[in-house]
Scaffold this motif. Structure first.
Motif, mmCIF file in Angstrom:
data_model
loop_
_atom_site.group_PDB
_atom_site.id
_atom_site.type_symbol
_atom_site.label_atom_id
_atom_site.label_comp_id
_atom_site.label_asym_id
_atom_site.label_seq_id
_atom_site.Cartn_x
_atom_site.Cartn_y
_atom_site.Cartn_z
ATOM 1 N N SER A 62 1.102 11.386 -10.946
ATOM 2 C CA SER A 62 2.622 10.956 -10.856
ATOM 3 C C SER A 62 2.272 9.583 -12.364
ATOM 4 N N PHE A 107 5.125 3.713 -9.718
ATOM 5 C CA PHE A 107 5.819 3.742 -9.501
ATOM 6 C C PHE A 107 6.137 2.248 -8.225
ATOM 7 N N ALA A 116 6.886 -0.179 -5.057
ATOM 8 C CA ALA A 116 7.846 -0.029 -3.728
ATOM 9 C C ALA A 116 7.204 -0.996 -3.176
ATOM 10 N N THR A 145 12.792 2.894 -0.355
ATOM 11 C CA THR A 145 12.035 3.551 -1.928
ATOM 12 C C THR A 145 12.516 5.072 -1.641
ATOM 13 N N SER A 146 13.019 5.715 -3.049
ATOM 14 C CA SER A 146 12.645 7.050 -2.932
ATOM 15 C C SER A 146 12.246 7.207 -4.951
ATOM 16 N N PHE A 147 11.337 7.691 -5.088
ATOM 17 C CA PHE A 147 10.434 8.193 -5.998
ATOM 18 C C PHE A 147 10.809 9.980 -6.642
ATOM 19 N N THR A 148 10.830 10.775 -6.766
ATOM 20 C CA THR A 148 11.012 11.879 -7.383
ATOM 21 C C THR A 148 10.599 12.275 -8.373
ATOM 22 N N TRP A 149 9.038 13.244 -8.204
ATOM 23 C CA TRP A 149 8.281 13.848 -9.061
ATOM 24 C C TRP A 149 8.497 15.277 -9.008
ATOM 25 N N GLN A 183 0.686 5.806 -6.717
ATOM 26 C CA GLN A 183 0.555 6.638 -7.623
ATOM 27 C C GLN A 183 0.544 7.861 -6.931
#
Length: 103
Positions: free
Chosen positions: A42, A45, A47, A23-27, A53
């Motif tokens: 954040s 999300f 995953a 998983t990719s998460f951008t903040w 978080q």
């Protein structure tokens, strides 16, 4: 699915949940240079079947001479009832100078 006492899932299920999950998460943190020592969180999300978080302390969490000299980043598990083993990578992007980005 079996759940052990204390809400933990058995090892077979943890293995099944943990395989082949990426998983990719951008903040993007607005006005990062103006942040104080308070934590910034954040959005949550998903995953690996868990809720996560990120928490950032722009001035770090050190005390004494270390206070305000570093950045602290925490990956926190949400309200899930079990604590999976994870491998994670955090990349910090310096928007003013990409050569100063860290991974």
């Amino acid at each position: 699915m079996s759940v052990l006492p204390g809400g933990k899932r058995d090892a077979d299920q943890m293995e099944a949940v943990s395989t082949d999950l990426t998983t990719s998460f951008t903040w993007r943190i607005e006005n990062f240079s103006k942040l104080t020592s308070d934590a910034v969180k954040s959005d949550c999300f998903e995953a690996g079947a868990c809720t996560w978080q990120l928490r950032v302390y722009a001035q770090g969490t050190g005390h004494g001479a270390a206070a305000g000299t570093h950045l602290s980043v925490y990956l926190e598990l949400g309200d899930d009832m079990w604590a999976p083993k994870v491998h994670h990578k955090v990349t910090l992007v310096n928007q003013a100078d990409a050569s100063k980005s860290l991974s």
